[in-house]
Design a protein around this motif. Structure first.
Motif, PDB file in Angstrom:
ATOM      1  N   ASN B 186       9.071  21.022  39.624  1.00 53.97           N
ATOM      2  CA  ASN B 186       8.581  22.063  38.716  1.00 53.97           C
ATOM      3  C   ASN B 186       8.343  21.514  37.316  1.00 53.97           C
ATOM      4  O   ASN B 186       7.395  21.910  36.636  1.00 53.97           O
ATOM      5  CB  ASN B 186       9.567  23.232  38.646  1.00 53.97           C
ATOM      6  N   LEU B 187       9.227  20.624  36.900  1.00 56.18           N
ATOM      7  CA  LEU B 187       9.055  20.008  35.585  1.00 56.18           C
ATOM      8  C   LEU B 187       7.701  19.294  35.526  1.00 56.18           C
ATOM      9  O   LEU B 187       6.930  19.481  34.582  1.00 56.18           O
ATOM     10  CB  LEU B 187      10.180  19.009  35.311  1.00 56.18           C
ATOM     11  N   ALA B 188       7.419  18.509  36.562  1.00 57.12           N
ATOM     12  CA  ALA B 188       6.137  17.797  36.595  1.00 57.12           C
ATOM     13  C   ALA B 188       4.983  18.789  36.651  1.00 57.12           C
ATOM     14  O   ALA B 188       3.971  18.625  35.969  1.00 57.12           O
ATOM     15  CB  ALA B 188       6.096  16.851  37.786  1.00 57.12           C
ATOM     16  N   ARG B 189       5.170  19.859  37.444  1.00 57.65           N
ATOM     17  CA  ARG B 189       4.098  20.860  37.536  1.00 57.65           C
ATOM     18  C   ARG B 189       3.846  21.531  36.193  1.00 57.65           C
ATOM     19  O   ARG B 189       2.717  21.887  35.866  1.00 57.65           O
ATOM     20  CB  ARG B 189       4.459  21.924  38.587  1.00 57.65           C
ATOM     21  N   SER B 190       4.930  21.725  35.417  1.00 60.39           N
ATOM     22  CA  SER B 190       4.757  22.382  34.127  1.00 60.39           C
ATOM     23  C   SER B 190       3.903  21.517  33.197  1.00 60.39           C
ATOM     24  O   SER B 190       3.324  22.015  32.242  1.00 60.39           O
ATOM     25  CB  SER B 190       6.102  22.696  33.484  1.00 60.39           C
ATOM     26  N   PHE B 191       3.849  20.214  33.471  1.00 58.47           N
ATOM     27  CA  PHE B 191       2.952  19.337  32.713  1.00 58.47           C
ATOM     28  C   PHE B 191       1.585  19.241  33.394  1.00 58.47           C
ATOM     29  O   PHE B 191       0.800  18.350  33.093  1.00 58.47           O
ATOM     30  CB  PHE B 191       3.540  17.932  32.588  1.00 58.47           C
ATOM     31  N   ASN B 192       1.367  20.118  34.369  1.00 50.60           N
ATOM     32  CA  ASN B 192       0.089  20.165  35.081  1.00 50.60           C
ATOM     33  C   ASN B 192      -0.149  18.952  35.982  1.00 50.60           C
ATOM     34  O   ASN B 192      -1.269  18.468  36.109  1.00 50.60           O
ATOM     35  CB  ASN B 192      -1.076  20.278  34.086  1.00 50.60           C
ATOM     36  N   ALA B 193       0.923  18.447  36.583  1.00 53.30           N
ATOM     37  CA  ALA B 193       0.793  17.269  37.437  1.00 53.30           C
ATOM     38  C   ALA B 193       0.014  17.601  38.704  1.00 53.30           C
ATOM     39  O   ALA B 193       0.145  18.686  39.253  1.00 53.30           O
ATOM     40  CB  ALA B 193       2.170  16.738  37.814  1.00 53.30           C
TER      41      ALA B 193
END
Lengths: 264, 295
Positions: B186-193
Motif C-alpha cells: 500500500n505504501l508503494a501504491r500510495s506513491f502511484n507504483a
C-alpha cells in the motif's frame, strides 16, 4: 464556499462479504462528513475497528468510497496522488535498502532523477538527524530512528496533506514524546494539513486543533471538540495546559457513552 | 529541527566489545570466545584424523573384508588408477556440468513460475492441485520415461535434476511473495507504483531470503537427480561409474564415486552460500557465538 484541503462528504464504505457466512458484509463507516482547512491538524479517535484506517485509505486514494466523495483541494480523489502522503504505526522501511535509499523510495517510484533525489534526501536526512546513518540498514537503528526515517520518507515528497495512522504508538513513552514534539513543530512551521488517527487521548489533544470522536462500527463522527488551547507546535507544554484535563474527562465519558449505545 | 534525543543507534559505529556481565574487562570474554572457537576447529580436525585412521586400520582389525569396506589407502590408490586409466576426470566433469546446468535451469523455472503464481492468486488457485500432485510424485521415477523420450544422452538426467530442484524453489518463492506485508505494498501504491514497480522494488527483493533457502535445498537435490539419471541410462558420469563399479564388485570404485559426488554437492552448496552472503549482505550477521549484538 470555502475550499478545504481535505474533505469527506457523506462518505460510507461497505466491504462486501468474503464468504457466504459473512452475511451482508461490513459497513465500516457510515455517512462521514469531515472538512479540514489548510494548515489545520485534526485528530480522530474512536474505539478499535471503528473504521479510522478505512477513512485514511479513502483519503490516500488506495480505496474508493461506496457512497459519498472525498476531495483534496476541491478535487475528487480517484487514486493515489502526490498531494497526499501517509505514515503508519509500522515504519515500513525496506530492510534491504539503506536509510538513504528508503528515504528516496517514494521519489524513485515517482520517477525523480537521481540527482534531485539525492539533494532532497540529504536535506531531509539532515533535518531529521539521520545524516550519520544514511548508509546504515534499518535493522541497525533504534525504533525511534526508524520511525524518523519513515517521517523523512513521507516529508521528502512535500505533501500538502499528511495522513498519520497512529504514527507513534509502537514507540516507548520517551521517544514518543520527542517525536511528537518534532512532528508538531514541522506541521506548524510548514503549515501542513494533517489528519492524525490515534488511540492516545493526550496525543490527540496535545497535537491538534480539533478532535473528532468516532463511534463503533459502522463508524460515524459523534462529537467534535475544538481544542481551545495555544501552543499546538509545542505538545510538551500543551500537555500541561489547564484545559487539557477537562477535555480528557469529556472524551473518556464520550467514548464510554459510545460503547453503551452500542450495547443497547 | 528535531531536538536531540536520548536515543542511541542499536549498534554504535565501531562498537567495542560489550563487557560481559560481571566481567569488567570486555576483552577477556571475546578472547575466551575466540579461543573456544579455535578449540572447536581443532576438535573437528582431530575427529577427521581419527575417522580416517579408523577407516585405514579399522576394517582389517574388525575382520571386515576388502570388498565390503576397502581400506582408505586402497580407495586412494583406486582413485589415482581411475584418474589415469578410467577417464575419471571426464566422468567427473560430465556430472559436475550436468549438476550445474540442471540446478540452474530448475532454479530458473522454479523462480519464474513461483513469481508468476505469486503475483496472480487466481492462477495459483487453478494450478495448485496439479502443482501438489507433481510435488508428491517421486521425480526420480520419471528418469526411465525421460530416457525413453530423449535417448541415452545428457538431456534426460538434466531434466530429472530440473524436476527435482524446481519444487522447493517454487514453493519458497511463492510463499515469500504471498507473505509480503500488504501495508508495504500500500505504501508503494500510495506513491502511484505500477504493478511492475511493486514486483521489482518490493516483492522480488523480499523473496530473496526464502529463495536462497530453496536454492540451498535445490543444490543438494540436483546431485541426487543427476546421480539417479546416470544410474538409469547413459554411459557417462559418476553415477555410471558407480553402477559399473557395483557390477564388477569393485567396492573401491564405488567409494571413489560416492566421495566425488559428495564433493560436487558440497561445491554447489558452497556456491549458493557465497551468492547468498553477497545478495543478503544487508541482513543482520548470524555468526557462531555472536550473541545479542543486534536487536
Amino acid at each position: 464556499m470555502a475550499r478545504y484541503r481535505l474533505e469527506f462528504k457523506g462518505v460510507s464504505k461497505h466491504f462486501p462479504p468474503m464468504r457466504r457466512s459473512d452475511g451482508e458484509g461490513v459497513l465500516a463507516i457510515d455517512g462521514v462528513d469531515v472538512a479540514i482547512e489548510e494548515g489545520e491538524v485534526v485528530a480522530l479517535i474512536g474505539p478499535s475497528g471503528c473504521g479510522k484506517s478505512t477513512l485514511l485509505n479513502l483519503a490516500s486514494g488506495l480505496d474508493r468510497p461506496s457512497r459519498g466523495n472525498v476531495f483534496v483541494d476541491g478535487e475528487e480523489v480517484d487514486g493515489p496522488n502526490e498531494h497526499v502522503a501517509f505514515m503508519l504505526q509500522k515504519d515500513l522501511l525496506l530492510p534491504w535498502r539503506t536509510i538513504r535509499k528508503n528515504v528516496e523510495f517514494g521519489q524513485e517510484i515517482r520517477g525523480l532523477d537521481a540527482a534531485e533525489r539525492r539533494k532532497r534526501s540529504e536535506h531531509f536526512l539532515a533535518k531529521y538527524h539521520l545524516s550519520d546513518f544514511a548508509n546504515r540498514y534499518p535493522h541497525e537503528l533504534s525504533g525511534g530512528m526508524r520511525q524518523r526515517a519513515a517521517l523523512a520518507r513521507t516529508m521528502v515528497m512535500y505533501p500538502d496533506v499528511l495522513l498519520l495512522d497512529e504514527p507513534f504508538s509502537a514507540l516507548d513513552a520517551q521517544t514518543k514524546m520527542v517525536l511528537q514534539q518534532d512532528l508538531a513543530r514541522t506541521l506548524f512551521e510548514e503549515k501542513k494539513t494533517a489528519l492524525l488517527i490515534t488511540h492516545d487521548l493526550v496525543e490527540a489533544l496535545a497535537m491538534s486543533d480539533r478532535v473528532l470522536v468516532m463511534s463503533r462500527r459502522p463508524g460515524k463522527i459523534i462529537r467534535e471538540i475544538v481544542v481551545d488551547a495555544e501552543n499546538r507546535q509545542d505538545p510538551m507544554s500543551r500537555r500541561q495546559h489547564p484545559k487539557i484535563g477537562p477535555y480528557i474527562a469529556e472524551l473518556m465519558s464520550l467514548l464510554d457513552i459510545g460503547h453503551a449505545e452500542e450495547l443497547v | 529541527m528535531p531536538s536531540d534525543t536520548t536515543e542511541t543507534p542499536a549498534t554504535a559505529p565501531s562498537q567495542p566489545a560489550k563487557p560481559a556481565q560481571g566481567a569488567p574487562d570486555g576483552g577477556v570474554g571475546q578472547t575466551l570466545r575466540r579461543l573456544s572457537m579455535a578449540r572447536e576447529f581443532h576438535l573437528s580436525v582431530i575427529v577427521l584424523i581419527v575417522f580416517l585412521a579408523f577407516w585405514e586400520w579399522g576394517p582389517p582389525l574388525l575382520g571386515i573384508r576388502e570388498f565390503i569396506i576397502p581400506r582408505l589407502s586402497n580407495v586412494v590408490t583406486e582413485f589415482f588408477f581411475m584418474l589415469e586409466n578410467g577417464r575419471l576426470l571426464h566422468h567427473t566433469w560430465i556430472t559436475t556440468y550436468s549438476v550445474l546446468v540442471g540446478f540452474f535451469l530448475g532454479a530458473l523455472l522454479g523462480m519464474v513460475i513461483g513469481y508468476l503464481l505469486g503475483m496472480s492468486p487466481m492462477t495459483e488457485i487453478v494450478a495448485s492441485p496439479y502443482i501438489l500432485a507433481l510435488q508428491i510424485a517421486p521425480k526420480v521415477a520419471f528418469a526411465p520415461l525421460l530416457i525413453m523420450w530423449f535417448g541415452y544422452n545428457i538431456t534426460p538426467k538434466i531434466l530429472v535434476a530440473v524436476l527435482i530442484v524446481f519444487f522447493p524453489i517454487l514453493i519458497n518463492v511463492l510463499t515469500a511473495v504471498r507473505g509480503v506485508d500488504p501495508a508495504m505494498i500500500n505504501l508503494a501504491r500510495s506513491f502511484n507504483a505500477s504493478r511492475w514497480q511493486i514486483f521489482w522494488k518490493i516483492e522480488f527483493p523480499a523473496s530473496m531470503a526464502p529463495l536462497f533457502s530453496g536454492l540451498r535445498i535445490g543444490a543438494t537435490l540436483a546431485v541426487i537427480g543427476i546421480t539417479v539419471g546416470e544410474f538409469v541410462g547413459g554411459n557417462t558420469g559418476l553415477g555410471y561409474l558407480l553402477i559399473e563399479g557395483e557390477g564388477q564388485a569393485n567396492t573401491k570404485a564405488v567409494f571413489v564415486a560416492i566421495i566425488l559426488l559428495t564433493l560436487i554437492g558440497i561445491i554447489a552448496y558452497c556456491l549458493v552460500i557465497l551468492m547468498e552472503r553477497w545478495v543478503l549482505r544487508y541482513m543482520p550477521k548470524r555468526k557462531f557465538g555472536d550473541v545479542g549484538n543486534h536487536p
